[in-house]
Write an enzyme that holds these catalytic residues in place. Sequence first.
Site, PDB file in Angstrom:
ATOM      1  N   CYS A  34       0.829  -1.212   0.000  1.00  0.00           N
ATOM      2  CA  CYS A  34       0.000   0.000   0.000  1.00  0.00           C
ATOM      3  C   CYS A  34       0.863   1.261   0.000  1.00  0.00           C
ATOM      4  O   CYS A  34       1.483   1.596   1.016  1.00  0.00           O
ATOM      5  CB  CYS A  34      -0.929  -0.033   1.215  1.00  0.00           C
ATOM      6  SG  CYS A  34      -1.846   1.508   1.492  1.00  0.00           S
ATOM      7  N   CYS A  87      -0.141   3.969   2.531  1.00  0.00           N
ATOM      8  CA  CYS A  87       0.230   3.549   3.893  1.00  0.00           C
ATOM      9  C   CYS A  87       1.659   3.976   4.202  1.00  0.00           C
ATOM     10  O   CYS A  87       1.951   4.454   5.303  1.00  0.00           O
ATOM     11  CB  CYS A  87       0.111   2.024   4.033  1.00  0.00           C
ATOM     12  SG  CYS A  87      -1.566   1.373   3.815  1.00  0.00           S
TER      13      CYS A  87
END
Length: 302
Positions: A39, A42
Amino acid sequence: MASLGLSIEEQKAVDRFRKAVVEPSMTQLVILDFWAEWCGPCKALTPVLEKVSAEYADKGVVLAKVNVDEEGFIASQFQVRSIPTVYAIFQGQPIADLTNARGESQLKAMLDQLLKQLPIQPAGDPAPDLEPLLAMGEEALEADDGERAANIFGQIAEIAPDSAAAHAGLIRALVLSGQVEEAEAVLAALDPALAADPAVERAKAALELAKDAPEDGELAGLKAAAEAAPDDHQAGFDYASAAFAAGDRDAAATTLLRLIAADRTWNDGAARAKLLQIFEVIGLEDAWVSAQRRKLSTILFG
């Protein structure tokens, strides 16, 4: 979180979550971050969460991270549908959704508001300032002094056993000094919550790459085989893996980029996966990595 009727693995997941999140949240405010290695957002959010949680540690704020790929059951209990997802947890219950607080000022404003309303117990003794020590260890790594770096990070890990950065640095230092088995032992002994930290995951990737280190004299043979048969992707891949493990990242990247340009789908994209793993180990912010990523983008997208 209820645990009746759960499988053994689900019960273990609940126990890990209880230890890492529920128990600390009885007296402190826990920032719970659901993330995954793949991700991108993230990774952009992580430094913000780490910085703010560290600044608010003396106010009773702690950061806990849940890798949704490894703790899918926990993520399902929170009905996580996209990541990053960030909650504020107090006394075992989510009390606020912090997901949209992507900047430091936004996150701090929301935490300040919550802290005014909750009976948070501030941390008693201030945590030791690890940043100068960690920086010292990183400098030793950059200087290729694995033994000194291992000594520094080992001492930090003793002072702060919950420091993922210290354990990650120790693993990387042991790898650098050729102590692969010792690095594996450190990794195996880590608490699952620490092992899931991005810094430790990066160290783990370095450890995996180090296992490709060639025996004395083997690298020259692998290079000769790759040059003699440029269409033999396996020969090129083996040489690139060994070259990086031996410290020649330029040769590794050049060879892998050539393989990707020739056939990016070979062996389910093994060459690209290996190159991305190398990028992760070195660090996406590194200037050398940025240059190689531009070359990769040119190959993939023209």
